[in-house]
Design a protein around this motif. Structure first.
Motif, PDB file in Angstrom:
ATOM      1  N   PHE A 118       0.858  -1.177   0.000  1.00  0.00           N
ATOM      2  CA  PHE A 118       0.000   0.000   0.000  1.00  0.00           C
ATOM      3  C   PHE A 118       0.894   1.228   0.000  1.00  0.00           C
ATOM      4  N   ILE A 119       0.328   2.332  -0.445  1.00  0.00           N
ATOM      5  CA  ILE A 119       1.075   3.574  -0.555  1.00  0.00           C
ATOM      6  C   ILE A 119       0.607   4.519   0.547  1.00  0.00           C
ATOM      7  N   ALA A 120       1.533   4.949   1.376  1.00  0.00           N
ATOM      8  CA  ALA A 120       1.200   5.820   2.495  1.00  0.00           C
ATOM      9  C   ALA A 120       0.687   7.176   1.998  1.00  0.00           C
ATOM     10  N   ALA A 121      -0.116   7.813   2.819  1.00  0.00           N
ATOM     11  CA  ALA A 121      -0.677   9.118   2.472  1.00  0.00           C
ATOM     12  C   ALA A 121       0.454  10.118   2.208  1.00  0.00           C
ATOM     13  N   GLY A 122       0.299  10.889   1.155  1.00  0.00           N
ATOM     14  CA  GLY A 122       1.286  11.907   0.826  1.00  0.00           C
ATOM     15  C   GLY A 122       2.422  11.431  -0.037  1.00  0.00           C
ATOM     16  N   VAL A 123       2.553  10.131  -0.240  1.00  0.00           N
ATOM     17  CA  VAL A 123       3.622   9.571  -1.070  1.00  0.00           C
ATOM     18  C   VAL A 123       3.111   9.436  -2.499  1.00  0.00           C
ATOM     19  N   LYS A 124       3.867   9.960  -3.446  1.00  0.00           N
ATOM     20  CA  LYS A 124       3.488   9.898  -4.855  1.00  0.00           C
ATOM     21  C   LYS A 124       4.316   8.815  -5.543  1.00  0.00           C
ATOM     22  N   PHE A 125       3.741   7.629  -5.555  1.00  0.00           N
ATOM     23  CA  PHE A 125       4.421   6.480  -6.152  1.00  0.00           C
ATOM     24  C   PHE A 125       3.419   5.705  -6.994  1.00  0.00           C
ATOM     25  N   THR A 126       3.780   5.444  -8.237  1.00  0.00           N
ATOM     26  CA  THR A 126       2.919   4.675  -9.142  1.00  0.00           C
ATOM     27  C   THR A 126       3.616   3.365  -9.475  1.00  0.00           C
ATOM     28  N   PRO A 127       3.150   2.239  -8.922  1.00  0.00           N
ATOM     29  CA  PRO A 127       3.819   0.960  -9.190  1.00  0.00           C
ATOM     30  C   PRO A 127       3.608   0.518 -10.633  1.00  0.00           C
ATOM     31  N   SER A 128       4.639  -0.078 -11.219  1.00  0.00           N
ATOM     32  CA  SER A 128       4.548  -0.540 -12.601  1.00  0.00           C
ATOM     33  C   SER A 128       4.864  -2.024 -12.762  1.00  0.00           C
ATOM     34  N   ARG A 129       5.567  -2.606 -11.792  1.00  0.00           N
ATOM     35  CA  ARG A 129       5.961  -4.009 -11.935  1.00  0.00           C
ATOM     36  C   ARG A 129       6.200  -4.639 -10.571  1.00  0.00           C
ATOM     37  N   LEU A 130       5.692  -5.862 -10.405  1.00  0.00           N
ATOM     38  CA  LEU A 130       5.917  -6.657  -9.200  1.00  0.00           C
ATOM     39  C   LEU A 130       6.431  -8.011  -9.655  1.00  0.00           C
ATOM     40  N   GLN A 131       7.564  -8.455  -9.079  1.00  0.00           N
ATOM     41  CA  GLN A 131       8.182  -9.686  -9.585  1.00  0.00           C
ATOM     42  C   GLN A 131       8.873 -10.448  -8.464  1.00  0.00           C
ATOM     43  N   LEU A 132       8.810 -11.772  -8.551  1.00  0.00           N
ATOM     44  CA  LEU A 132       9.571 -12.650  -7.656  1.00  0.00           C
ATOM     45  C   LEU A 132      10.807 -13.104  -8.403  1.00  0.00           C
ATOM     46  N   ARG A 133      11.993 -12.882  -7.808  1.00  0.00           N
ATOM     47  CA  ARG A 133      13.247 -13.104  -8.512  1.00  0.00           C
ATOM     48  C   ARG A 133      14.147 -14.088  -7.744  1.00  0.00           C
ATOM     49  N   ASN A 134      15.064 -14.691  -8.504  1.00  0.00           N
ATOM     50  CA  ASN A 134      15.994 -15.688  -7.960  1.00  0.00           C
ATOM     51  C   ASN A 134      15.241 -16.863  -7.324  1.00  0.00           C
ATOM     52  N   VAL A 135      14.409 -17.494  -8.129  1.00  0.00           N
ATOM     53  CA  VAL A 135      13.610 -18.632  -7.673  1.00  0.00           C
ATOM     54  C   VAL A 135      14.243 -19.919  -8.182  1.00  0.00           C
ATOM     55  N   PRO A 136      14.432 -20.929  -7.338  1.00  0.00           N
ATOM     56  CA  PRO A 136      15.018 -22.186  -7.809  1.00  0.00           C
ATOM     57  C   PRO A 136      14.187 -22.819  -8.923  1.00  0.00           C
ATOM     58  N   LYS A 137      14.865 -23.410  -9.896  1.00  0.00           N
ATOM     59  CA  LYS A 137      14.196 -24.097 -10.989  1.00  0.00           C
ATOM     60  C   LYS A 137      13.780 -25.516 -10.624  1.00  0.00           C
ATOM     61  N   SER A 138      14.327 -26.030  -9.546  1.00  0.00           N
ATOM     62  CA  SER A 138      14.031 -27.406  -9.145  1.00  0.00           C
ATOM     63  C   SER A 138      14.224 -27.538  -7.646  1.00  0.00           C
ATOM     64  N   PHE A 139      13.844 -28.688  -7.130  1.00  0.00           N
ATOM     65  CA  PHE A 139      14.033 -28.957  -5.710  1.00  0.00           C
ATOM     66  C   PHE A 139      14.274 -30.453  -5.512  1.00  0.00           C
ATOM     67  N   PRO A 140      14.990 -30.834  -4.453  1.00  0.00           N
ATOM     68  CA  PRO A 140      15.262 -32.255  -4.232  1.00  0.00           C
ATOM     69  C   PRO A 140      14.012 -32.999  -3.809  1.00  0.00           C
ATOM     70  N   VAL A 141      13.927 -34.263  -4.220  1.00  0.00           N
ATOM     71  CA  VAL A 141      12.783 -35.101  -3.847  1.00  0.00           C
ATOM     72  C   VAL A 141      12.632 -35.163  -2.334  1.00  0.00           C
ATOM     73  N   VAL A 142      13.751 -35.249  -1.638  1.00  0.00           N
ATOM     74  CA  VAL A 142      13.758 -35.306  -0.173  1.00  0.00           C
ATOM     75  C   VAL A 142      14.320 -33.991   0.352  1.00  0.00           C
ATOM     76  N   SER A 143      13.608 -33.345   1.257  1.00  0.00           N
ATOM     77  CA  SER A 143      14.037 -32.059   1.796  1.00  0.00           C
ATOM     78  C   SER A 143      15.424 -32.176   2.420  1.00  0.00           C
ATOM     79  N   SER A 144      16.259 -31.156   2.179  1.00  0.00           N
ATOM     80  CA  SER A 144      17.645 -31.189   2.625  1.00  0.00           C
ATOM     81  C   SER A 144      17.941 -30.001   3.522  1.00  0.00           C
ATOM     82  N   SER A 145      18.869 -30.182   4.461  1.00  0.00           N
ATOM     83  CA  SER A 145      19.302 -29.088   5.335  1.00  0.00           C
ATOM     84  C   SER A 145      20.526 -28.376   4.771  1.00  0.00           C
ATOM     85  N   THR A 146      21.061 -28.864   3.660  1.00  0.00           N
ATOM     86  CA  THR A 146      22.223 -28.246   3.046  1.00  0.00           C
ATOM     87  C   THR A 146      21.781 -27.127   2.091  1.00  0.00           C
TER      88      THR A 146
END
Length: 286
Positions: free
Chosen positions: A171-199
């Motif tokens: 949300f945009i606080a009162a008095g702040v002039k900001f127009t959002p143009s893009r929201l993105q999730l970045r650096n996401v793994p392409k795969s994951f191990p079948v069994v969860s790992s602590s490494t």
């Protein structure tokens, strides 16, 4: 339907007897929810009840109690009859009370049908995720247990999703002039191990990561993503606003997952393009 069967000695009939086990399955709630602002209604991108969908299950029976050297006894693949599931497992003839390690994977499809080897070999297998963070359009889940294989001993299992759920609102606080143009999730793994790992998973290489498609419409309505776990270690930040690339674990700043919000910021009659990054993790600080 059932899939491939293998035996640790090449003579399954000589060492084991088939036993049908009744299996009840359910899906756990999302755990360890870290929030900075609660989400009262589902956001765009939220799968809703589809998060709980089980379309197919691959079951691995290993001779042992979950050690890396435990050999595979039998593999089963099931894609129907989940409400009254009868699973064909194998009981050791020499010791019917010997415990077996059973590993379940839901929604992996048929990509593990050819598996042979030990539990340690299974832990090395990777499942690919697409740019929506979901394998084959559904969320992969896993669970396991150690049990004796007896016809009179029914089992119940609770699956955990292997995708983290990321709810993003702004949300945009009162008095702040900001127009959002893009929201993105970045650096996401392409795969994951079948069994969860602590490494550290996945390994630190740009080839192992992807950026999800940008959200450009109705950004202030928020968005939900699903992503594989990205284990990079523990950083040094002591509060959320200081959680940045510079406080990331040593050598991992290029591989930490973050949400990036970009837009046009106006101040004192001038405009400039700005980007804000929110780094994710096991808690709101590290």
């Amino acid at each position: 339907s059932c899939g491939e069967e293998t035996d640790i000695s090449g003579g399954m009939a000589e060492n084991y007897r088939p036993i049908d086990i009744s299996v009840k399955m359910k899906v756990a709630e999302y755990q360890k929810r870290e929030v900075t602002k609660s989400v009262e209604t589902p956001l765009p991108g939220d799968m809703g009840n589809a998060e709980n969908t089980i379309s197919n299950v691959t079951v691995f029976q290993f001779d042992g109690e979950g050690n890396d050297t435990d050999p595979l006894v039998v593999l089963r693949y099931v894609d129907t009859g989940f409400n009254n599931l009868q699973l064909g497992l194998m009981q050791p003839k020499s010791d019917p009370n010997k415990k077996q390690f059973i590993y379940f994977i839901a929604n992996a499809g048929e990509q593990l049908q050819d598996f042979t080897g030990t539990y340690g070999d299974l832990k090395q297998k990777l499942i690919s995720a697409n740019d929506a963070g979901i394998s084959d359009g559904i969320i992969v889940m896993t669970t396991s247990l150690v049990t004796m294989v007896k016809a009179t001993q029914d089992i119940s299992v609770k699956f955990s999703r292997r995708m983290a759920k990321i709810n993003v609102t702004c949300f945009i606080a009162a008095g702040v002039k900001f127009t959002p143009s893009r929201l993105q999730l970045r650096n996401v793994p392409k795969s994951f191990p079948v069994v969860s790992s602590s490494t550290l998973v996945p390994t630190a290489s740009a080839d192992n990561f992807q950026n999800y498609l940008s959200v450009t419409d109705n950004i202030l309505s928020g968005y939900t993503w699903y992503m594989p776990e990205n284990r990079r270690g523990t950083g040094s930040a002591n509060d959320p606003k200081n959680k940045t690339a510079s406080t990331a674990p040593a050598g991992q700043s290029d591989y930490c997952t973050y949400v990036e919000l970009s837009g046009l910021y106006q101040e004192n009659g001038t405009s400039k393009l700005v980007s804000y990054r929110v780094y994710l993790g096991g808690d709101n600080t590290k």
